[in-house]
Design an enzyme around this catalytic site. Structure first.
Site, mmCIF file in Angstrom:
data_model
loop_
_atom_site.group_PDB
_atom_site.id
_atom_site.type_symbol
_atom_site.label_atom_id
_atom_site.label_comp_id
_atom_site.label_asym_id
_atom_site.label_seq_id
_atom_site.Cartn_x
_atom_site.Cartn_y
_atom_site.Cartn_z
ATOM 1 N N ILE A 6 0.876 -1.170 0.000
ATOM 2 C CA ILE A 6 0.000 0.000 0.000
ATOM 3 C C ILE A 6 0.915 1.221 0.000
ATOM 4 O O ILE A 6 1.852 1.302 0.803
ATOM 5 C CB ILE A 6 -0.916 -0.019 1.235
ATOM 6 C CG1 ILE A 6 -1.833 -1.236 1.159
ATOM 7 C CG2 ILE A 6 -1.722 1.257 1.336
ATOM 8 C CD1 ILE A 6 -2.615 -1.486 2.414
ATOM 9 N N ASN A 8 0.842 4.236 1.042
ATOM 10 C CA ASN A 8 1.036 5.103 2.212
ATOM 11 C C ASN A 8 1.610 4.372 3.422
ATOM 12 O O ASN A 8 1.720 4.952 4.494
ATOM 13 C CB ASN A 8 -0.260 5.828 2.577
ATOM 14 C CG ASN A 8 -1.352 4.894 3.046
ATOM 15 O OD1 ASN A 8 -1.242 3.674 2.875
ATOM 16 N ND2 ASN A 8 -2.396 5.439 3.610
ATOM 17 N N CYS A 9 1.998 3.109 3.265
ATOM 18 C CA CYS A 9 2.583 2.329 4.364
ATOM 19 C C CYS A 9 4.055 2.700 4.531
ATOM 20 O O CYS A 9 4.825 2.693 3.567
ATOM 21 C CB CYS A 9 2.444 0.841 4.051
ATOM 22 S SG CYS A 9 3.352 -0.233 5.177
ATOM 23 N N ASP A 10 4.461 3.017 5.749
ATOM 24 C CA ASP A 10 5.839 3.427 6.008
ATOM 25 C C ASP A 10 6.847 2.338 5.651
ATOM 26 O O ASP A 10 7.917 2.630 5.115
ATOM 27 C CB ASP A 10 6.018 3.833 7.481
ATOM 28 C CG ASP A 10 5.334 5.152 7.799
ATOM 29 O OD1 ASP A 10 5.084 5.938 6.860
ATOM 30 O OD2 ASP A 10 5.035 5.387 8.986
ATOM 31 N N LYS A 13 7.250 2.233 1.993
ATOM 32 C CA LYS A 13 8.053 3.393 1.576
ATOM 33 C C LYS A 13 9.542 3.120 1.801
ATOM 34 O O LYS A 13 10.376 3.464 0.960
ATOM 35 C CB LYS A 13 7.634 4.649 2.341
ATOM 36 C CG LYS A 13 6.289 5.195 1.931
ATOM 37 C CD LYS A 13 5.917 6.394 2.798
ATOM 38 C CE LYS A 13 4.522 6.886 2.509
ATOM 39 N NZ LYS A 13 4.126 7.984 3.402
#
Length: 113
Positions: A6, A8-10, A13
């Site tokens: 996903i 927006n998952c840290d 990223k």
């Protein structure tokens, strides 16, 4: 090679930054936006086990009704992951020959020696 997760998952990223920083080519598949194929999910479950794929630490897990959490088995886990892909541990890196769940710099260094 495909990195699933996903956007927006840290942790996703971090994995993307690590791959990008080393010039490693991959395709990013956001299964929250692009969906998740049931056949593919079942193949992951067969290879890795549903217990490995199901993220029991996140808020998505805690939001599930207690009756669903307590009665979790493979069939229910697959359905929950299809209905709510954000409950799948991430990222999932498919190198073409193997699948790897999660990210750590040490793990990725080993994979890309």
């Amino acid at each position: 090679m495909t990195l699933y997760g996903i956007s927006n998952c840290d942790t996703v990223k971090q994995a993307r930054r690590w791959l990008d920083g080393r010039g490693i080519d991959y395709v990013f598949h956001d299964y929250k936006k692009q969906g998740l194929d049931e056949v593919q999910l079942r193949a992951w479950v067969a290879e890795l086990g549903w217990e490995t794929l199901l993220n029991r630490r996140g808020t998505t897990w805690r939001k599930l009704p207690e009756s669903v959490r307590e009665g979790m088995d493979e069939a229910r886990a697959i359905q929950v992951m299809l209905d709510t892909p954000s409950i799948i541990r991430r990222p999932l890196l498919d190198t073409g020959t193997a699948r790897h769940v999660g990210f750590s710099e040490t793990q990725y260094q080993e994979l890309f020696r």
